[in-house]
Each structure stands twice: as C-alpha cells, then as structure tokens.
Design a protein around this motif. Structure first.
Motif, short mmCIF file in Angstrom:
data_model
loop_
_atom_site.label_atom_id
_atom_site.label_comp_id
_atom_site.label_asym_id
_atom_site.label_seq_id
_atom_site.Cartn_x
_atom_site.Cartn_y
_atom_site.Cartn_z
N ASN A 12 0.81 -1.22 0.00
CA ASN A 12 0.00 0.00 0.00
C ASN A 12 0.84 1.27 0.00
N THR A 32 3.63 4.09 -1.45
CA THR A 32 4.17 4.64 -2.68
C THR A 32 5.65 4.27 -2.75
N TYR A 33 6.23 4.50 -3.90
CA TYR A 33 7.67 4.24 -4.06
C TYR A 33 8.46 5.05 -3.04
N GLU A 34 8.12 6.32 -2.92
CA GLU A 34 8.86 7.20 -2.02
C GLU A 34 8.74 6.76 -0.57
N GLN A 35 7.55 6.34 -0.16
CA GLN A 35 7.35 5.87 1.22
C GLN A 35 8.15 4.60 1.48
N ARG A 39 8.58 -4.11 -3.19
CA ARG A 39 7.61 -3.08 -3.57
C ARG A 39 8.25 -2.04 -4.48
N CYS A 40 9.44 -1.58 -4.12
CA CYS A 40 10.14 -0.59 -4.93
C CYS A 40 10.41 -1.13 -6.34
N LEU A 90 7.18 -1.30 -8.41
CA LEU A 90 6.76 0.02 -8.89
C LEU A 90 7.67 0.53 -10.00
#
Length: 72
Positions: free
Chosen positions: A10, A12-15, A50-51, A54
């Motif tokens: 859930n 974002t890439y940045e998170q 996750r990274c 994305l």
C-alpha cells in the motif's frame, strides 16, 4: 520496530524507499538486537520488492509511451 506498520503493497515508491533507507541506517549503526534485525531484514525485503515492482511498472509505462510515440 512498530507493530502496526503499513503493508508495503500500500506504500508509494517514495514511502517504501524512505522506510527502507531508515532500516539500512539502523542496521549499519548496529542499533538493533538480533531478533529485531532479522524482523527488519524481512521488512526490508518486502519494501525492496515493492520498490522494484513500482519501478518495473513505471519502466513498462515508459516503453508503452515510447512505442506509441514511435508509431505516431
């Protein structure tokens, strides 16, 4: 490490990247006992996945845009 961490799916890439960088920093600083370090390693693997997911999606989108531009 907090018990109620958000599911990496859930984020974002940045998170995900920010959290991953924090884990790396704590690991490099030797701030964690072994059990916590192992839990953070597992969390880091999920964040890394996750990274990558994305980034792969973004790369595929760019390829699609490039192909559409080439055909136009």
């Amino acid at each position: 490490m907090a018990d109620a961490l958000p599911d990496p799916k859930n984020l974002t890439y940045e998170q995900a990247l920010e959290e991953l960088e924090a884990i790396v920093h704590r690991a490099e600083a030797g701030e964690l006992p072994l059990e916590e370090a192992m839990a953070e390693h597992a969390r880091g693997e999920a964040l890394l996945h996750r990274c990558r997911t994305l980034l792969d999606g973004a790369e595929q989108q760019l390829r699609t845009f490039d192909q559409a531009a080439d055909q136009a």
